[in-house]
Write a protein that holds these residues in place. Structure first.
Motif, mmCIF file in Angstrom:
data_model
loop_
_atom_site.group_PDB
_atom_site.id
_atom_site.type_symbol
_atom_site.label_atom_id
_atom_site.label_comp_id
_atom_site.label_asym_id
_atom_site.label_seq_id
_atom_site.Cartn_x
_atom_site.Cartn_y
_atom_site.Cartn_z
ATOM 1 N N ARG A 109 0.364 -3.746 -7.746
ATOM 2 C CA ARG A 109 -1.088 -3.557 -7.737
ATOM 3 C C ARG A 109 -1.601 -3.241 -9.133
ATOM 4 N NH1 ARG A 109 -0.852 0.764 -3.531
ATOM 5 N NH2 ARG A 109 -2.935 1.432 -4.124
ATOM 6 N N ILE A 110 -0.823 -2.464 -9.885
ATOM 7 C CA ILE A 110 -1.265 -2.141 -11.247
ATOM 8 C C ILE A 110 -1.288 -3.403 -12.099
ATOM 9 C CG2 ILE A 110 -0.670 -0.885 -13.347
ATOM 10 C CD1 ILE A 110 0.398 1.356 -11.570
ATOM 11 N N PHE A 147 7.205 -0.087 -5.340
ATOM 12 C CA PHE A 147 7.202 -1.491 -5.757
ATOM 13 C C PHE A 147 5.797 -2.088 -5.636
ATOM 14 C CE2 PHE A 147 7.804 -5.998 -4.386
ATOM 15 C CZ PHE A 147 8.225 -6.493 -5.605
ATOM 16 N N GLU A 170 -6.819 0.557 -20.764
ATOM 17 C CA GLU A 170 -5.384 0.645 -20.496
ATOM 18 C C GLU A 170 -4.940 2.018 -20.009
ATOM 19 O OE1 GLU A 170 -3.037 -0.172 -23.986
ATOM 20 O OE2 GLU A 170 -3.388 1.810 -24.823
ATOM 21 N N ARG A 202 -3.186 -4.630 -18.843
ATOM 22 C CA ARG A 202 -2.969 -3.809 -20.037
ATOM 23 C C ARG A 202 -2.517 -2.405 -19.642
ATOM 24 N NH1 ARG A 202 -7.717 -3.226 -23.399
ATOM 25 N NH2 ARG A 202 -6.281 -1.989 -24.630
ATOM 26 N N ALA A 203 -3.078 -1.899 -18.550
ATOM 27 C CA ALA A 203 -2.629 -0.593 -18.069
ATOM 28 C C ALA A 203 -1.170 -0.685 -17.634
ATOM 29 C CB ALA A 203 -3.502 -0.121 -16.915
ATOM 30 N N LEU A 231 2.969 -0.512 -5.591
ATOM 31 C CA LEU A 231 2.061 0.105 -6.560
ATOM 32 C C LEU A 231 2.193 -0.575 -7.920
ATOM 33 C CD1 LEU A 231 0.033 2.260 -7.359
ATOM 34 C CD2 LEU A 231 1.931 3.814 -7.803
ATOM 35 N N ARG A 232 3.434 -0.876 -8.318
ATOM 36 C CA ARG A 232 3.637 -1.576 -9.593
ATOM 37 C C ARG A 232 2.900 -2.909 -9.585
ATOM 38 N NH1 ARG A 232 9.269 0.201 -9.005
ATOM 39 N NH2 ARG A 232 9.495 2.047 -10.323
ATOM 40 N N VAL A 257 1.150 -2.513 -18.988
ATOM 41 C CA VAL A 257 1.957 -2.412 -20.206
ATOM 42 C C VAL A 257 1.971 -0.960 -20.686
ATOM 43 C CG1 VAL A 257 2.102 -3.097 -22.629
ATOM 44 C CG2 VAL A 257 1.510 -4.792 -20.883
ATOM 45 N N HIS A 258 0.797 -0.333 -20.630
ATOM 46 C CA HIS A 258 0.687 1.066 -21.064
ATOM 47 C C HIS A 258 1.599 1.956 -20.219
ATOM 48 C CE1 HIS A 258 -1.145 4.585 -22.827
ATOM 49 N NE2 HIS A 258 -1.434 5.062 -21.646
ATOM 50 N N ALA A 259 1.708 1.642 -18.938
ATOM 51 C CA ALA A 259 2.540 2.456 -18.046
ATOM 52 C C ALA A 259 4.007 2.043 -18.133
ATOM 53 C CB ALA A 259 2.043 2.333 -16.610
ATOM 54 N N ILE A 287 1.225 7.032 -12.947
ATOM 55 C CA ILE A 287 1.593 5.627 -13.210
ATOM 56 C C ILE A 287 2.691 5.487 -14.249
ATOM 57 C CG2 ILE A 287 -0.561 4.501 -12.479
ATOM 58 C CD1 ILE A 287 -1.367 4.336 -15.377
ATOM 59 N N LYS A 288 3.025 6.547 -14.957
ATOM 60 C CA LYS A 288 4.127 6.414 -15.909
ATOM 61 C C LYS A 288 5.450 6.879 -15.319
ATOM 62 C CE LYS A 288 1.430 6.317 -20.099
ATOM 63 N NZ LYS A 288 1.155 6.906 -21.421
ATOM 64 N N GLN A 318 5.312 1.079 -26.189
ATOM 65 C CA GLN A 318 4.629 -0.128 -25.735
ATOM 66 C C GLN A 318 4.847 -1.295 -26.684
ATOM 67 O OE1 GLN A 318 0.816 2.413 -24.609
ATOM 68 N NE2 GLN A 318 0.321 0.250 -24.721
ATOM 69 N N THR A 331 0.803 -1.228 0.000
ATOM 70 C CA THR A 331 0.000 0.000 0.000
ATOM 71 C C THR A 331 0.832 1.273 0.000
ATOM 72 O OG1 THR A 331 -0.147 -0.141 2.396
ATOM 73 C CG2 THR A 331 -1.997 -1.028 1.147
ATOM 74 N N LEU A 347 5.423 -0.975 -17.421
ATOM 75 C CA LEU A 347 5.945 -1.904 -16.420
ATOM 76 C C LEU A 347 6.361 -3.202 -17.093
ATOM 77 C CD1 LEU A 347 3.335 -1.375 -13.569
ATOM 78 C CD2 LEU A 347 5.448 -0.146 -14.044
ATOM 79 N N ALA A 382 -4.360 -5.242 -11.035
ATOM 80 C CA ALA A 382 -5.662 -4.629 -11.303
ATOM 81 C C ALA A 382 -5.950 -4.558 -12.788
ATOM 82 C CB ALA A 382 -5.712 -3.223 -10.694
ATOM 83 N N ASN A 383 -4.944 -4.345 -13.610
ATOM 84 C CA ASN A 383 -5.188 -4.114 -15.030
ATOM 85 C C ASN A 383 -3.872 -4.314 -15.788
ATOM 86 O OD1 ASN A 383 -5.647 -3.087 -17.572
ATOM 87 N ND2 ASN A 383 -6.845 -1.343 -16.860
#
Lengths: 347, 534
Positions: free
Chosen positions: A218-219, A213, B361, A225-226, A215-216, A228-230, B375-376, B323, A209, A232, A222-223
């Motif tokens: 959790r992302i 680390f 996404e 695809r998000a 947070l990564r 990958v978008h961010a 987040i980025k 990406q 929380t 990670l 949770a998602n």
């Protein structure tokens, strides 16, 4: 507010107690006597409470292992195999180490060895998940069965105590085990392993929380695809999560052996891994809530075992109560969500 | 071609003012359509135009939020798929609704009462009759396992099933999208025959996104666009095919945002340095493969990328953002290659990407606004120190963004999942325009937004360019592209097929380029589907 409390907590609890009572009555046992004994033996008697708190140690570590993985969306169900292999390795090396080095160092080495063993056992499902997208639910569960068998092989053929014909590892002398705590209130009979467990759960909760680390992870959970978008590195994070989760499961085995069991017998499998799964779900993967649920479960199982022995009913009655409670809570939550959805729609 | 007797009779099914939303997304907004017996009625539109939602409402799978449904002139509710069937509406979905491990007969028997043993021989007999009625000559084996049939055969089996249930309105949801050209032509002939059947003329609803198919077989064409009915057309003798085509294109790609003023196409000074350069970029592992894409975007310039969805725009955007790896070519930001840099590194250097998939996404619904904004760059100071989150800094940063971008939320810790589409878009824009942004890709930025949010978003894009950013605007909305861009390229089949300067006359030129390219890409699509359908 009270309506929600009834739907979410009170009704499922009453349902679970009511159905268990019916079942006990059908078996010819007085339900009130049973419930009374559970509370008496698990919570109110000093020895019962000590046993319940001691039992929390491995359960808490397993809970930490599961919370870490589940929050990251990794369904590591191989906890039992990882746990038992960790326990066997710790049991195998602890007696020798205890004679060679200070106790605290021996314990630390055992903890580390068990954690590494658990992590190694998760490598295959982790790699399959990370690189090949193979569903880890099945692969980790299958690895768990293999791990249980391997643990038995190790006990019988590699680490068998030469001093006895029973297939088990050399027993760790009580003097070399984890120290006992709680002198005043609890009669000094609680294993300090519970502190390791508490520390692990709180640490995992904090990491998940409050850190970058966490947070990564959790992302990713949770998602994906998000994630990958961010940007990670999802495969790498998957491997890391699996390793840490399995390591904690292995550590749980070591704490159980060093603190309570003293050795591992062939065929022994407490199956804590799967038992804790519903508890961490109920706790919504929250560390503090998990501690509460693990405590309640320990009380219920210690008290339940004792009550079952006294009244001549199977041990499984406890599990039945817990299972009904879990289903009831889940249904209550689903109904509540639907109710709020319709309210929102009509509003 | 419309059956004269039935054309003016009471419609089989009338939809009036149908509305349907999924969360903040308006899938259908005040749509009126009539479906008549003897008529092939095409529902034409882009992905996300609301066609499939309309089909699902006719099938009883989805319930509309508002509006009326009239069956034979009487207002009714289609409460469930069974209700739809009983009312004579048969739906063949895009993805075959047959159990692959069961025979066709058993698939049909599934609808029967559970306590009866299915009378397989009788069902098979009725199947053969229905198949004969639609011109099949023993081609359909009732005892074949559904999974062993080709897609075309499975579709045929579903049409047969619908006929056996005495459907009067047959809804076909994107039936040709996965068929070979021959199978598609067969299907079109079959629809015609069913509609023209003198004894029992059916109403046919044909859902497609292909313009030429619509023109080939539609007695009436309703164009949906962004959930609204953009227009209706009855291509007849008084209209050439080209006129009809242009009219339909206009309905599909224009209209909603026509009020947006066209900017004076003031190109930045030619001396302005190129900020973003894409050089012969190729990605083999994409569908369609990206080939030789070259683009230059200068500071303060908006380059629009027009074209039908799925022609490589997403792949290009993902390659720019980091990406997705690319095989050949290069991407330069301010003269330096970004090849080998990940998303976070490119973000830090100022190369930004506002994804069109806000929920899927672009944001994490379980996280707060504050964290979604970061987040980025997870782990960066001052929001994290030594890996530990600094809530005060995160909150302060979020409060600034909420203020600056007019995000309607309770506070920095409101979960992204609780925001409307427009506000979610603002969160993403705040993230991508934050700090040292130099070049930004907007992918379909106003897709699914209401008019006001869309206008606010357009203002943001213009402001970004005015502030000296290099802007790439990917959109399927021609008006949006023309209104905002100084240069427009058209993508089709993974290539850039046209380059058109913005301003006067761009609208028609881009429209023509898209229309030409659609022929190309439709051919390409059919080529690729050969393997699947055989």
């Amino acid at each position: 507010m009270t309506g929600r409390f009834i739907r979410l907590v009170a009704a499922p609890l009453l349902l679970a107690l009511g159905l268990t009572a019916c079942m006990l009555a059908l078996m010819g046992v007085d339900p009130l006597a049973y419930f009374g004994l559970v509370v008496q033996r698990g919570l109110l008697s000093p020895s019962g409470l000590q046993a319940a708190i001691t039992r929390m140690a491995p359960l808490l570590l397993v809970a930490a292992s599961l919370i870490l993985a589940f929050r990251a969306g990794i369904w590591n169900l191989g906890g039992d195999g990882q746990y038992l292999l960790g326990a066997v390795i710790a049991a195998a090396i602890a007696p020798a180490l205890a004679g060679m080095m200070p106790h605290w160092l021996a314990w630390l080495v055992c903890f580390a060895a068990a954690a590494v063993t658990g992590a190694v056992w998760s490598l295959l499902p982790a790699w399959l998940r990370a690189r090949r997208g193979v569903n880890e639910v099945v692969s980790s569960l299958m690895m768990s069965f293999l791990g249980l068998s391997l643990a038995n092989v190790l006990i019988k053929f590699v680490f068998q105590d030469p001093g006895t014909t029973v297939p088990q590892t050399v027993t760790l002398p009580v003097a070399d085990r984890l120290p006992r705590i709680g002198d005043g209130l609890l009669g000094g009979a609680v294993s300090s392993g519970v502190l390791v467990g508490l520390l692990a759960v709180l640490l995992v909760h904090g990491v998940m929380t409050r850190t970058a680390f966490g947070l990564r992870l959790r992302i990713v959970g949770a998602n994906a695809r998000a994630a990958v978008h961010a940007g990670l590195d999802v495969p790498r994070l998957t491997m890391v999560v699996f390793g840490l989760s399995a390591g904690l499961a292995g550590l749980a085995g070591a704490v159980d052996v060093l603190g309570i069991q003293g050795n591992v017998r062939a065929g022994w499998n407490p199956a804590y891994g799967l038992m804790v799964v519903p508890l961490v779900f109920l706790a919504r993967f929250n560390g503090f809530a998990a501690i509460v649920f693990v405590f309640l479960f320990s009380v219920l199982s210690v008290g339940g075992e004792s009550a079952a022995r006294r009244l001549g009913v199977p041990n499984y009655v406890t599990l039945v109560t817990v299972a009904i409670l879990l289903i009831g809570l889940a249904v209550g939550e689903a109904l509540d969500r639907r109710r709020r959805a319709t309210k929102a729609a009509t509003a | 071609m419309t059956h004269p007797v039935y054309a003016d009779a009471t419609p089989l099914v009338s939809l009036a003012g149908i509305r349907k939303s999924y969360g903040a997304v308006r899938a259908l907004d005040d749509v009126d359509v009539d479906f008549r017996a003897g008529e092939v009625h095409v529902l034409l539109g882009e992905n996300g135009a609301g066609k499939s939602t309309l089909a699902a409402i006719l099938a009883g799978v989805q319930q509309p939020d508002g509006g009326r449904i009239l069956l034979d002139g009487t207002e009714r509710r289609i409460a469930s798929p069974r209700d739809a069937m009983d009312s004579g509406i048969g739906v063949v979905f895009q993805h075959a609704q047959l159990v692959p491990s069961l025979s066709l007969v058993d698939n049909i028997a599934l609808g029967g009462p559970w306590w009866q043993t299915p009378q397989r021989a009788r069902i098979a007999q009725r199947m053969r009759e229905a198949d004969a009625r639609i011109g099949g000559t023993g081609r359909l084996d009732p005892f074949a396992r559904a999974g062993a049939l080709s897609l075309g055969e499975r579709q045929r089996a579903q049409i047969v099933r619908a006929l056996m249930r005495d459907s009067r309105l047959l809804v076909l949801d994107e039936p040709t999208s996965m068929l070979t050209p021959e199978a598609a032509a067969d299907l079109v002939r079959l629809m015609r025959r069913l509609a023209d059947d003198a004894a029992r003329p059916l109403g046919i609803v044909f859902v497609t996104h292909r313009l030429d198919e619509a023109l080939d077989c539609g007695d009436r064409i309703t164009v949906l666009r962004g959930g609204r009915k953009a227009g209706e057309l009855r291509p007849g003798a008084d209209m050439t095919r080209d006129t009809a085509r242009d009219t339909l294109l206009g309905m599909m790609f224009s209209g909603g945002l026509a009020q947006a003023p066209t900017i004076a196409a003031s190109l930045p000074a030619a001396s302005a340095a190129p900020v973003l350069e894409v050089q012969r970029l190729s990605i083999a592992d994409a569908d369609p493969p990206l080939r030789d894409v070259t683009l230059t975007v200068r500071a303060g310039e908006i380059v629009g990328i027009a074209g039908i969805d799925g022609n490589g725009q997403r792949e290009l955007a993902e390659a720019l953002a980091g990406q997705r790896p690319f095989d050949a070519g290069d991407i330069l930001l301010c003269g330096a290659s970004v090849r080998g840099l990940g998303v976070a590194a490119r973000y830090k250097r100022g190369l930004r990407y506002a994804s069109d998939d806000r929920h899927g996404e672009g944001t994490v619904s379980a996280l707060s606004i504050g964290l979604n904004l970061l987040i980025k760059r997870i782990g960066d100071a001052p929001f994290w120190r030594g890996g530990m989150e600094k809530l005060a800094a995160v909150d302060a940063h979020a409060r600034q963004a909420i203020e600056a971008f007019d995000i309607r939320a309770q506070g920095p810790r409101t979960l992204a999942g609780h925001l409307s589409g427009g506000n979610l878009q603002k969160v993403m824009l705040a993230r991508e325009l934050d700090g040292a942004a130099r070049a930004i890709v907007f992918a379909k930025p106003t897709h699914g937004l209401d008019v006001r949010s869309a206008a606010a978003c357009h203002a943001r894009i213009r402001a970004a360019a005015a502030a000296g950013l290099a802007v790439v605007l990917i959109s399927t909305d021609l008006d949006e592209i023309v209104a905002l861009s100084q240069q427009i390229v058209v993508m089709a089949g993974g290539r850039i097929v046209a380059r058109i300067p913005g301003g006067e006359g761009a609208h028609a030129a881009v429209g023509r380029a898209i229309s030409r390219s659609e022929d190309l890409s439709a051919g390409g699509l059919q080529d690729r589907s050969f393997g699947e359908a055989s």
